[in-house]
Design a protein around this motif. Structure first.
Motif, PDB file in Angstrom:
ATOM      1  N   ARG A   1      -5.695   3.441  -7.169  1.00  0.00           N
ATOM      2  CA  ARG A   1      -6.382   2.509  -6.260  1.00  0.00           C
ATOM      3  C   ARG A   1      -7.839   2.318  -6.705  1.00  0.00           C
TER       4      ARG A   1
ATOM      5  N   TYR B   1      -9.716  -1.136  -7.708  1.00  0.00           N
ATOM      6  CA  TYR B   1     -10.937  -1.658  -7.076  1.00  0.00           C
ATOM      7  C   TYR B   1     -11.966  -2.025  -8.145  1.00  0.00           C
TER       8      TYR B   1
ATOM      9  N   ILE C   1      -5.685  -6.236   4.043  1.00  0.00           N
ATOM     10  CA  ILE C   1      -7.042  -5.647   4.073  1.00  0.00           C
ATOM     11  C   ILE C   1      -8.077  -6.658   3.601  1.00  0.00           C
TER      12      ILE C   1
ATOM     13  N   ASP D   1      -5.581   6.797   8.808  1.00  0.00           N
ATOM     14  CA  ASP D   1      -5.395   7.617   7.596  1.00  0.00           C
ATOM     15  C   ASP D   1      -3.966   8.171   7.563  1.00  0.00           C
ATOM     16  N   SER D   2      -3.315   7.955   6.416  1.00  0.00           N
ATOM     17  CA  SER D   2      -1.893   8.308   6.346  1.00  0.00           C
ATOM     18  C   SER D   2      -1.654   9.797   6.589  1.00  0.00           C
TER      19      SER D   2
ATOM     20  N   GLY E   1     -12.079   0.137   7.877  1.00  0.00           N
ATOM     21  CA  GLY E   1     -11.490  -1.081   7.303  1.00  0.00           C
ATOM     22  C   GLY E   1     -10.265  -0.800   6.446  1.00  0.00           C
ATOM     23  N   GLN E   2      -9.616   0.329   6.694  1.00  0.00           N
ATOM     24  CA  GLN E   2      -8.483   0.731   5.846  1.00  0.00           C
ATOM     25  C   GLN E   2      -7.176   0.789   6.635  1.00  0.00           C
ATOM     26  N   VAL E   3      -6.097   0.626   5.910  1.00  0.00           N
ATOM     27  CA  VAL E   3      -4.751   0.836   6.450  1.00  0.00           C
ATOM     28  C   VAL E   3      -4.122   1.989   5.678  1.00  0.00           C
ATOM     29  N   PRO E   4      -3.146   2.694   6.270  1.00  0.00           N
ATOM     30  CA  PRO E   4      -2.443   2.414   7.507  1.00  0.00           C
ATOM     31  C   PRO E   4      -3.226   2.790   8.764  1.00  0.00           C
TER      32      PRO E   4
ATOM     33  N   SER F   1       0.853  -1.193   0.000  1.00  0.00           N
ATOM     34  CA  SER F   1       0.000   0.000   0.000  1.00  0.00           C
ATOM     35  C   SER F   1       0.889   1.243   0.000  1.00  0.00           C
ATOM     36  N   PRO F   2       0.660   2.169  -0.943  1.00  0.00           N
ATOM     37  CA  PRO F   2       1.503   3.376  -0.954  1.00  0.00           C
ATOM     38  C   PRO F   2       1.290   4.232   0.285  1.00  0.00           C
ATOM     39  N   TYR F   3       0.106   4.123   0.883  1.00  0.00           N
ATOM     40  CA  TYR F   3      -0.195   4.932   2.073  1.00  0.00           C
ATOM     41  C   TYR F   3       0.554   4.379   3.289  1.00  0.00           C
TER      42      TYR F   3
END
Ligand SMILES: N[C@@H](CCC(=O)N[C@@H](CS)C(=O)NCC(=O)O)C(=O)O
Length: 207
Positions: free
Chosen positions: A106, A110, A33, A62-63, A47-50, A9-11
């Motif tokens: 992204r 999806y 994820i 949230d990055s 439900g998201q990273v980072p 993930s780039p974030y």
């Protein structure tokens, strides 16, 4: 601190590389994820990273929010975004454009991964890709105009980090062929230990 999320993930990457550059050690929780979505949602309802879990248990998501915390923690002299004025606006402008480029890649991913082929809407994919290319063209101008070792001076800033992470991601996911000035910048970033340890940008010599 614990950093949740995979380095594809780039974030997540931009947070990990920033922490490495700021000498802030972290434990990496390499949760997916996909298969670890339930665990991820326990920490972040989106439900998201980072996700960054601080030593006292506080959870940041949230990055952009996490990067803001890191800069605040190390103080203005070491922060990766300048404190104020035009230098701050320039760095934030390029950082936002690069993060937005990653968003456009992204969203295309999806569409391709999650929507059944029969239900895809080609005009949406074309629109997203056009927006991604427009952001890349603007970032190319920023890179070409820079005469300093990093985009905005002698020190690395969040604009360099996010650019490197976003371009690598767009190249891997939607086959963006980066224009020359961006490509040269990414190759230089690949010489840095922080990038090499976390995730190597393309064109970086493998040693
Ligand atoms: N704006 C967020 C975007 C984070 C994001 O979209 N992360 C992706 C991984 S690359 C994710 O967690 N996706 C899971 C989902 O949206 O269901 C940030 O900067 O942290």
């Amino acid at each position: 601190m614990k950093l949740v999320g995979m380095f594809d993930s780039p974030y997540v990457r931009r947070v990990a590389i920033s922490m490495r550059l700021l000498d802030l050690p972290f434990e990496h929780l390499n949760w997916s994820i996909g298969k670890d979505q339930d665990q991820v949602k326990q920490l972040n309802p989106l439900g998201q990273v980072p996700i960054l879990v601080l030593d006292d248990g506080e959870v940041l998501v949230d990055s952009a929010t996490i990067l803001d915390y890191l800069d605040d923690r190390v103080g203005p002299e070491r922060a990766l975004v300048p404190r104020s004025g035009e230098p701050r606006r320039r760095v934030l402008g390029a950082t936002t454009l690069a993060a937005g480029l990653a968003d456009k890649a992204r969203l295309q991913m999806y569409e391709l991964l999650f929507r059944p082929a029969a239900l895809r809407h080609p005009p949406l994919l074309a629109r997203l890709h056009g927006q991604l290319l427009a952001a890349a063209a603007e970032l190319e101008k920023v890179c070409a105009a820079s005469t300093t070792p990093y985009l905005f001076g002698d020190r690395i800033s969040q604009a360099d980090i996010t650019l490197g992470c976003a371009i690598t991601y767009a190249r891997e996911t939607v086959k963006l062929e980066p224009p020359p000035a961006i490509r040269a910048r990414c190759a230089k970033l690949g010489e840095l230990a922080a990038f090499r340890e976390i995730y190597l940008p393309f064109d970086a010599p493998v040693v």
